[in-house]
Design a protein around this motif. Structure first.
Motif, short mmCIF file in Angstrom:
data_model
loop_
_atom_site.label_atom_id
_atom_site.label_comp_id
_atom_site.label_asym_id
_atom_site.label_seq_id
_atom_site.Cartn_x
_atom_site.Cartn_y
_atom_site.Cartn_z
N LEU A 58 0.70 -1.13 -0.10
CA LEU A 58 -0.06 0.00 0.05
C LEU A 58 1.03 1.23 0.32
O LEU A 58 1.90 1.23 0.73
CB LEU A 58 -0.78 0.18 1.08
CG LEU A 58 -2.27 -0.72 1.47
CD1 LEU A 58 -2.36 -0.64 3.15
CD2 LEU A 58 -3.16 -0.33 0.61
N VAL A 59 0.73 2.17 -0.86
CA VAL A 59 1.27 3.43 -0.83
C VAL A 59 0.61 4.60 -0.30
O VAL A 59 -0.35 4.77 -1.17
CB VAL A 59 2.05 3.93 -2.44
CG1 VAL A 59 2.88 4.89 -2.13
CG2 VAL A 59 2.79 2.30 -2.71
N ILE A 60 0.87 5.08 0.70
CA ILE A 60 0.01 6.24 1.25
C ILE A 60 0.74 7.27 1.72
O ILE A 60 2.04 7.45 1.46
CB ILE A 60 -0.60 5.72 2.73
CG1 ILE A 60 0.57 5.36 3.83
CG2 ILE A 60 -1.44 4.46 2.58
CD1 ILE A 60 0.11 5.27 5.10
N PRO A 61 0.03 8.41 1.87
CA PRO A 61 0.90 9.75 2.04
C PRO A 61 1.61 9.45 3.42
O PRO A 61 0.92 8.93 4.39
CB PRO A 61 -0.23 10.79 1.90
CG PRO A 61 -1.42 10.32 1.39
CD PRO A 61 -1.33 8.76 1.72
N GLY A 62 2.66 10.36 3.62
CA GLY A 62 3.35 10.29 4.90
C GLY A 62 2.36 10.90 5.84
O GLY A 62 1.54 11.66 5.72
N MET A 63 2.30 10.40 7.13
CA MET A 63 1.36 10.60 8.52
C MET A 63 2.01 11.87 8.95
O MET A 63 3.09 11.97 9.02
CB MET A 63 1.01 9.44 9.24
CG MET A 63 0.30 8.37 8.43
SD MET A 63 -0.40 7.35 9.57
CE MET A 63 -1.31 6.08 8.65
N SER A 64 1.36 12.82 9.53
CA SER A 64 1.46 13.90 10.25
C SER A 64 1.17 13.69 11.76
O SER A 64 -0.06 13.74 12.04
CB SER A 64 0.87 15.22 9.81
OG SER A 64 1.79 15.57 8.51
N ASP A 65 1.95 13.82 12.83
CA ASP A 65 1.57 13.62 14.11
C ASP A 65 1.85 14.95 14.76
O ASP A 65 2.76 15.48 14.91
CB ASP A 65 2.70 12.78 14.45
CG ASP A 65 2.44 12.29 16.04
OD1 ASP A 65 1.42 13.19 16.73
OD2 ASP A 65 2.95 11.35 16.60
N LEU A 66 0.52 15.50 14.80
CA LEU A 66 0.46 16.85 15.31
C LEU A 66 0.84 17.03 16.93
O LEU A 66 0.80 18.25 17.50
CB LEU A 66 -1.05 17.49 15.18
CG LEU A 66 -1.18 17.93 13.85
CD1 LEU A 66 -2.61 18.70 13.85
CD2 LEU A 66 -0.24 18.72 13.07
N HIS A 67 0.96 16.00 17.52
CA HIS A 67 1.34 16.25 18.97
C HIS A 67 2.16 14.97 19.84
O HIS A 67 1.58 14.12 19.85
CB HIS A 67 0.15 16.67 20.03
CG HIS A 67 0.31 17.03 21.40
ND1 HIS A 67 1.09 18.07 21.70
CD2 HIS A 67 0.05 16.43 22.37
CE1 HIS A 67 1.11 18.42 22.95
NE2 HIS A 67 0.81 17.18 23.45
N LEU A 68 3.44 15.26 20.07
CA LEU A 68 3.95 14.34 20.77
C LEU A 68 5.20 14.81 21.56
O LEU A 68 5.79 15.86 21.30
CB LEU A 68 4.57 13.23 19.98
CG LEU A 68 5.57 13.51 19.00
CD1 LEU A 68 6.39 12.02 18.80
CD2 LEU A 68 5.01 13.97 17.74
N HIS A 69 5.73 14.23 22.65
CA HIS A 69 6.62 14.59 23.78
C HIS A 69 8.06 13.68 23.27
O HIS A 69 7.68 12.57 23.73
CB HIS A 69 6.27 14.68 24.97
CG HIS A 69 5.03 15.35 25.25
ND1 HIS A 69 5.17 16.72 26.13
CD2 HIS A 69 3.86 15.38 25.00
CE1 HIS A 69 4.01 17.40 26.17
NE2 HIS A 69 2.97 16.60 25.47
N ALA A 70 8.91 14.11 22.69
CA ALA A 70 10.21 13.30 22.30
C ALA A 70 10.72 12.76 23.87
O ALA A 70 11.31 11.68 23.89
CB ALA A 70 11.11 13.92 21.58
N SER A 71 10.68 13.74 24.73
CA SER A 71 11.31 13.55 26.00
C SER A 71 10.74 12.71 26.91
O SER A 71 11.15 12.24 27.77
CB SER A 71 11.66 14.87 26.61
OG SER A 71 10.28 15.54 26.84
N GLN A 72 9.46 12.08 26.58
CA GLN A 72 8.51 11.34 27.44
C GLN A 72 8.63 9.93 26.75
O GLN A 72 7.86 8.88 27.34
CB GLN A 72 7.19 11.68 27.45
CG GLN A 72 7.03 13.11 28.25
CD GLN A 72 5.73 13.58 28.06
OE1 GLN A 72 4.85 12.97 28.04
NE2 GLN A 72 5.48 14.80 28.63
N TYR A 73 9.46 9.68 25.69
CA TYR A 73 9.47 8.36 24.99
C TYR A 73 10.00 7.09 25.88
O TYR A 73 9.57 6.01 25.90
CB TYR A 73 9.82 8.56 23.73
CG TYR A 73 9.97 7.16 22.67
CD1 TYR A 73 8.60 6.72 22.40
CD2 TYR A 73 11.09 6.52 22.40
CE1 TYR A 73 8.53 5.40 21.70
CE2 TYR A 73 10.86 5.33 21.53
CZ TYR A 73 9.50 4.93 21.44
OH TYR A 73 9.70 3.77 20.55
#
Ligand code: GUN
Ligand code: FE
Length: 424
Positions: A58-73
């Motif tokens: 399946l070829v799809i548009p790249g997704m956009s993650d509008l909110h995340l905290h890298a420091s909490q990963y």
């Protein structure tokens, strides 16, 4: 004509209209980093360009993650036993405080960046921590990986522990200015700064005012949290008795849409007036259903926002959210919208998976410009999904295959392009 051009051949799925998947087989041509066009057969003007066959992926548009905290990963998938305000005090601030140490920041952000690269996400709006140097480290790493991102150094000068505070508006502004100037100098290709007052309880009025001025001076967007949790909302009322609502605590300093492009995470309990302000200012809503479940925040009226023409996309909100995988967040969006319909509001039908897919791609993509669709002029942000793991004896439509990726997982990302550059 065909310099800097190449094509992918395969089965393409996107959502030019909210709620309806478009499925096409053929060639998607990239020229100078943007979509030149989609063709059933390759036109003569592109004869001889490199063509990569994606087979039955399946070829799809790249997704956009509008909110995340890298420091909490680092603690993602744990610390699920508290509501927001206690969760922040007990788990979040102690972990984010560790990013004062550059070695910690480098090591942990490397793991975050590597894992994000292997998801369907091509662009993201990310919270880092209050630390300038650690935030620049994250931006360098994301840029090196080729990701598109807005990254925020947090602003916090009240209601936070002494070891994790900027202490005064003067100090906070000086560090934020230093950070913005370093970003200018660094000139990262697809990674840009976004002002990030954590949320009103963390930022004094005097500091928020300075942040508003920085947004105007540097012409950068802003991101924050809005109306996520009932105790939070009561707290904001007590802290800002002279405002009509939570949104106004940002808007009175020029930090709520209009000239200052804005993302507000959650928006679960917005009164009508906040809705009106979001619509008028073109504020992007980051709908974060996995997080809203985990920190027991509530269920946002995402279906209504989407159908009434608000700007809305999805956010993983790691580590309130337990996964970076926006396919999983799509499933959660559909599921919680059913609970909302059953228990809260029978007037708004649940979200469909096609609507959730729209939010993950075209809806959130709008924050980044012409992103999230296979239309001429759009950024060539493309993800190739091998869902072979989900195959069985039945035949599934492309829509069903996306549905199964959302519910079952099993989507292996085998190639990823941002602005036409292959980054995975
Ligand atoms: N509100 C203020 N900070 C945070 C955070 O880190 N996560 C979530 N979900 N909400 C917040
Ligand atoms: Fe958040």
């Amino acid at each position: 004509m065909s310099d800097n051009a190449f094509a992918l051949k395969g089965l393409f799925v996107d959502t030019p209209e909210i709620g309806a998947l478009r499925t096409r087989e053929g060639y998607l041509v990239c020229k100078d980093g943007v979509v030149a066009g989609f063709y059933d057969t390759l036109p003569d003007c592109f004869s001889g360009i490199e063509v990569t066959d994606c087979g039955d992926a399946l070829v799809i548009p790249g997704m956009s993650d509008l909110h995340l905290h890298a420091s909490q990963y680092s603690y993602c998938g744990t610390a699920m036993d508290l509501e927001l305000l206690d969760w922040l005090d007990n788990y979040t601030y102690p972990e984010e405080g560790r990013y004062a140490d550059p070695a910690h920041a480098k090591a942990y952000y490397e793991i975050f960046t590597r894992d994000l690269l292997h998801t369907a996400t091509t662009r993201a709006a990310i919270f880092a921590t209050i630390h300038t140097d650690a935030t620049l480290e994250l931006m360098r790493q994301l840029s090196k990986a080729g990701m598109g991102a807005y990254v925020g150094k947090l602003n916090m000068d009240r209601n936070c522990p002494d070891y994790y505070s900027e202490h005064t508006p003067e100090n906070g502004e000086a560090e934020t200015r230093r950070w913005l100037e370093c970003c200018r100098e660094a000139g990262f290709a697809r990674v840009h700064p976004i002002l990030t007052p954590r949320f009103t309880p963390s930022v004094t009025d005097a500091y928020m005012e300075r942040i508003g001025k920085l947004a105007a001076e540097f012409g950068v967007p802003m991101q924050s949290h809005l109306s996520e949790n009932r105790s939070e909302i009561e707290w904001v009322k007590a802290l800002c008795p002279d405002t009509e609502n939570y949104a106004e605590t940002y808007a009175r300093f020029g930090l709520f849409g209009g000239d200052c492009r804005t993302i507000m995470a959650h928006c679960i309990y917005c009164p009508e007036e906040e809705d009106r302000m979001m619509k008028e200012g073109g504020v992007f809503i980051a709908h974060c259903p996995t997080s809203n479940e985990n920190v027991i925040a509530g269920i946002a009226p995402a279906a209504r926002y989407l159908r009434q023409g608000y700007e809305i996309g999805l956010g993983s909100d790691v580590a309130g959210g337990h996964t970076l995988d926006l396919f999983a967040v799509m499933a959660s969006a559909v599921q919680v919208s059913k609970l909302r319909w059953r228990y809260v509001d029978q007037s708004e039908k649940p979200l469909t998976m096609a609507e959730a897919f729209y939010m993950a791609t075209a809806g959130g993509g709008r924050f980044f410009g012409k992103v999230g669709l296979f239309e001429p002029g759009y950024r060539f942000d493309v993800v190739v999904v091998d869902d072979g793991k989900n195959r069985n004896l039945r035949t599934f439509t492309p829509g069903e295959r996306i549905e199964r990726c959302a519910y079952l997982g099993g989507a292996a990302i085998t190639a990823k392009y941002v602005d036409g550059c292959r980054i995975l």
